[in-house]
Scaffold this motif. Structure first.
Motif, PDB file in Angstrom:
ATOM      1  N   THR A  13     -16.898   4.399  -2.986  1.00 60.74           N
ATOM      2  CA  THR A  13     -15.759   3.516  -2.738  1.00 60.74           C
ATOM      3  C   THR A  13     -16.229   2.079  -2.864  1.00 60.74           C
ATOM      4  O   THR A  13     -17.279   1.715  -2.333  1.00 60.74           O
ATOM      5  N   TYR A 100     -22.217   9.775   0.697  1.00 55.46           N
ATOM      6  CA  TYR A 100     -21.278   8.765   0.213  1.00 55.46           C
ATOM      7  C   TYR A 100     -22.004   7.448  -0.059  1.00 55.46           C
ATOM      8  O   TYR A 100     -23.010   7.133   0.593  1.00 55.46           O
ATOM      9  N   LEU A 102     -20.999   3.352  -0.316  1.00 58.63           N
ATOM     10  CA  LEU A 102     -20.007   2.306  -0.107  1.00 58.63           C
ATOM     11  C   LEU A 102     -20.544   0.999  -0.680  1.00 58.63           C
ATOM     12  O   LEU A 102     -21.695   0.631  -0.424  1.00 58.63           O
ATOM     13  N   ASP A 136     -14.518   7.054  -6.470  1.00 55.49           N
ATOM     14  CA  ASP A 136     -13.431   7.695  -5.724  1.00 55.49           C
ATOM     15  C   ASP A 136     -12.262   6.761  -5.468  1.00 55.49           C
ATOM     16  O   ASP A 136     -11.102   7.168  -5.557  1.00 55.49           O
ATOM     17  N   CYS A 137     -12.560   5.489  -5.149  1.00 52.56           N
ATOM     18  CA  CYS A 137     -11.472   4.614  -4.704  1.00 52.56           C
ATOM     19  C   CYS A 137     -11.867   3.146  -4.872  1.00 52.56           C
ATOM     20  O   CYS A 137     -12.956   2.736  -4.476  1.00 52.56           O
ATOM     21  N   LEU A 228      -9.803   5.735   2.964  1.00 51.13           N
ATOM     22  CA  LEU A 228     -10.614   5.034   1.975  1.00 51.13           C
ATOM     23  C   LEU A 228     -11.710   5.899   1.361  1.00 51.13           C
ATOM     24  O   LEU A 228     -12.246   5.559   0.306  1.00 51.13           O
ATOM     25  N   LEU A 229     -12.062   6.997   2.024  1.00 47.11           N
ATOM     26  CA  LEU A 229     -13.165   7.846   1.574  1.00 47.11           C
ATOM     27  C   LEU A 229     -12.647   9.215   1.133  1.00 47.11           C
ATOM     28  O   LEU A 229     -11.763   9.779   1.759  1.00 47.11           O
ATOM     29  N   THR A 231     -10.778  10.068  -1.300  1.00 44.80           N
ATOM     30  CA  THR A 231      -9.336  10.026  -1.587  1.00 44.80           C
ATOM     31  C   THR A 231      -8.994  10.646  -2.937  1.00 44.80           C
ATOM     32  O   THR A 231      -7.876  11.090  -3.148  1.00 44.80           O
TER      33      THR A 231
END
Length: 401
Positions: A13, A100, A102, A136-137, A228-229, A231
């Protein structure tokens, strides 16, 4: 029935948003409420001292042993540090210990180049980021309290001493628009500092500019990580076609007006060229109610080449967009007709594909008045037969697209 193979790529993200919008506060909130996900964080800062990274480090949301914070300073990941971002993400993904990634982009970063990084393939270096990671986003954070003052400031990043280098002459408003028009989730932050009616109007105009994104209102960046994660919202083609002006201009998708707040849009389309002096005079007294406009303009003095037109607040950009098909040799025209039947179907017997087509988005616009004023800028019937090259052209000269 065969089950779909499990996607083992590391999801990513990306947080974008102008300086002071609250990205770092949002990032810290997500890190402190992420329900056990093992996270690697990349924080980008233009300055030599990465203040945002220090705030994340001190925010208590990252485990010192299991997770990682990567600082990328002295440049922007959308341009000068783009290759560094590529290699850093590749390294993190290959470690195999993160659920993940970020990324907090610098406040003057544009999201499209960052997104393109995740589609990059370097055969010689053996880097295929799309095989390791899944974007992802794309998230954009907007400061609801300062948006209109930044939008209408007329300042450049150089004026504010926020530019990436001495050649970075971008307008603040153009940066805001680039971040808004390319995202999956748009967070209106600092909502507690704006009256409800003003907030409703702001959200309505932003939805007009970006009809595809999910909208979330926030105070102090408090947004549930689930929004936000993981998605699976990002799609590059969809995101590229998501700006409201583009949907209306190319697909004829007209989002309904929000009459309560006077927000509307329309397409101005004419198959006559503009007189350059009259158009410049009109643009010099730009109607303040027009928030955003973009499209293709036919200028009589530049009959061979279409002109690209883009406006956001006080920022207006005008330049060459490429040759009209009608200005090309007949053989090339025939090839294009075979490839694009729409051009052939709308071909004017005298002017070919030459026309003006511009989308206007604004608040309390008087469409009839704007159209009437623009019509007054068109070449008149008596001017149709004159030599257009003899017309005085006050627009900046540009020889090619």
């Amino acid at each position: 029935m065969n089950e779909r193979p499990m996607d083992t790529r590391v999801p990513v993200t990306v947080l974008s948003g102008y300086l002071g919008s609250g990205k770092t506060t949002l990032l810290n909130y997500v890190l402190n409420n992420r329900a056990g996900l093992r996270v690697a964080v990349i924080v980008n800062d233009l300055s030599e001292v990465n203040i945002d990274a220090a705030l994340v480090r001190d925010g208590g949301g990252l485990s010192r042993t299991d997770e990682k914070l990567v600082e990328m300073s002295n440049g922007c990941i959308c341009c000068t540090l783009r290759e560094d971002l590529l290699r850093e993400v590749e390294k993190l993904a290959k470690e195999g210990r993160f659920d993940y990634i970020l990324i907090e982009s610098t406040g003057i970063g544009e999201p499209i180049p960052v997104a393109q990084t995740f589609m990059y393939e370097d055969e010689e270096a053996g880097i295929r980021l799309s095989e390791l990671c899944r974007l992802d986003c794309m998230v954009t954070v907007v400061d609801a309290y300062r948006f209109w003052s930044d939008f209408a400031s007329g300042e450049t990043l150089l004026d504010r001493q926020q530019a990436s280098d001495e050649l970075d002459n971008r307008d603040v408003v153009d940066l805001l628009i680039s971040q808004i028009e390319f995202c999956d989730v748009l967070i209106l932050n600092k909502c507690d500092r704006v009256a409800d009616e003003e907030l409703d109007q702001l959200e309505s105009i932003l939805r007009k500019l970006q009809p595809r994104a999910r909208f979330i209102r926030a105070i102090h960046g408090e947004v549930s990580p689930q929004q936000l994660l993981n998605t699976r919202l990002f799609d590059f083609e969809e995101a590229s076609e998501s700006p409201g002006w583009l949907k209306e201009l190319t697909h004829g998708i007209h989002t309904p007006e929000t009459e309560e707040y006077g927000i509307s849009s329309f397409v101005y389309e004419r198959q006559l060229p503009f007189h350059p002096e009259r158009l410049m005079a009109w643009m010099s007294d730009w109607p303040s109610e027009i928030v955003r406009s973009k499209g293709i303009v036919w200028l009589a003095s530049r009959n061979e080449m279409a002109q690209s037109f883009s406006q956001a607040g006080p920022s207006v950009q005008f330049g060459a967009a490429g040759n009209w098909v009608a200005s090309l040799p007949k053989a090339e025209q025939q090839i294009i007709f075979q490839q694009d039947h729409e051009i052939a179907a709308s071909w004017h017997p005298r002017f070919g594909d030459r026309s003006t087509k511009v989308v206007f988005i604004g608040i309390h616009m008087d469409r009839k008045q704007i159209e009437a004023e623009l019509d007054q800028c068109l070449i008149t019937s008596s001017e149709l037969e004159m030599d257009w090259q003899s017309l005085l052209d006050p627009f900046p000269q540009q020889t090619s697209a």
